[in-house]
Design an enzyme around this catalytic site. Structure first.
Site, PDB file in Angstrom:
ATOM      1  N   ASP A 140       0.821  -1.206   0.000  1.00 34.41           N
ATOM      2  CA  ASP A 140       0.000   0.000   0.000  1.00 34.41           C
ATOM      3  C   ASP A 140       0.858   1.261   0.000  1.00 34.41           C
ATOM      4  O   ASP A 140       1.849   1.344   0.723  1.00 34.41           O
ATOM      5  CB  ASP A 140      -0.903  -0.020   1.242  1.00 34.41           C
ATOM      6  N   HIS A 141       0.469   2.243  -0.797  1.00 33.00           N
ATOM      7  CA  HIS A 141       1.072   3.584  -0.842  1.00 33.00           C
ATOM      8  C   HIS A 141       2.595   3.566  -0.801  1.00 33.00           C
ATOM      9  O   HIS A 141       3.212   4.134   0.106  1.00 33.00           O
ATOM     10  CB  HIS A 141       0.530   4.460   0.285  1.00 33.00           C
ATOM     11  N   HIS A 192      -9.824   7.540  -0.431  1.00 33.53           N
ATOM     12  CA  HIS A 192      -9.834   7.125  -1.824  1.00 33.53           C
ATOM     13  C   HIS A 192     -11.204   6.549  -2.142  1.00 33.53           C
ATOM     14  O   HIS A 192     -11.788   5.854  -1.327  1.00 33.53           O
ATOM     15  CB  HIS A 192      -8.767   6.073  -2.115  1.00 33.53           C
ATOM     16  N   GLY A 193     -11.710   6.834  -3.352  1.00 37.78           N
ATOM     17  CA  GLY A 193     -13.018   6.324  -3.740  1.00 37.78           C
ATOM     18  C   GLY A 193     -12.892   5.116  -4.622  1.00 37.78           C
ATOM     19  O   GLY A 193     -11.848   4.769  -5.102  1.00 37.78           O
TER      20      GLY A 193
END
Length: 180
Positions: free
Chosen positions: A82-83, A179-180
């Site tokens: 992640d990220h 985040h969508g």
């Protein structure tokens, strides 16, 4: 086998309009708990690791824990970095069995982000892994990454161009502080 690709988990969820939990783990206990919860709920799950966790525990140790524990569940599970703003950490994780990564170049100028994200997509393909990309940062700091200042926003067309140019599998749009 319960290991699934990000696409195998996300596409049916999108088509049937349900959510798939993406939960960060920090050690063997949290990994075991996340997988047990997914098994009990009979829900696919995205197990996420942060860059900080990868660096503190080691990609090889996390990957060994993942392989041992995911073999005991019947639900589809994805191992996702992640990220991650560091191409070398992405590479290390891919080499150790992560099948999904989020390359986060959102703090970079758009052209540099596009170039590095495209590079990560090509690298991931060699491992059969999928890539989530990010053009805009969400507000907030996690694992010393990010900012509490409002990030630059891009147009819908810029986002669509980024998706097309990079070849990412999943796009992380910024919607407020999520985040969508």
């Amino acid at each position: 086998m319960t290991v699934a690709t990000l696409r195998e988990v996300v596409e049916p969820a999108f088509a049937a309009r349900y959510g798939v939990p993406a939960i960060n783990i920090f050690n063997d206990l949290t990994l075991e708990a996340v997988l047990a919860g997914a098994e009990k709920a009979q829900s696919p799950v995205i197990v996420q690791t942060s860059v900080k966790t990868v660096k503190s525990i080691g990609a090889d140790v996390l990957a060994a824990m993942w392989r041992a524990m995911v073999a005991r569940v019947s639900v589809p599970a994805v191992l996702h970095l992640d990220h991650c703003p560091e191409v070398e950490v992405v590479k290390t994780c891919l080499e150790n069995g992560w099948n999904s990564v989020l390359f986060d170049g959102s703090s970079l100028p758009a052209e540099q982000n596009l170039a590095l994200t495209t590079q990560v997509v090509e690298m991931a393909k060699a491992y059969g892994a999928q890539v989530e990309g990010e053009l805009e940062a969400i507000t907030g700091v996690e694992d010393d990454h990010g900012s509490d200042d409002e990030a630059e926003r891009h147009s819908l067309q810029a986002s669509l161009d980024f998706i097309d140019a990079t070849g990412i599998d999943v796009f992380a749009p910024s919607i407020g502080n999520a985040h969508g």
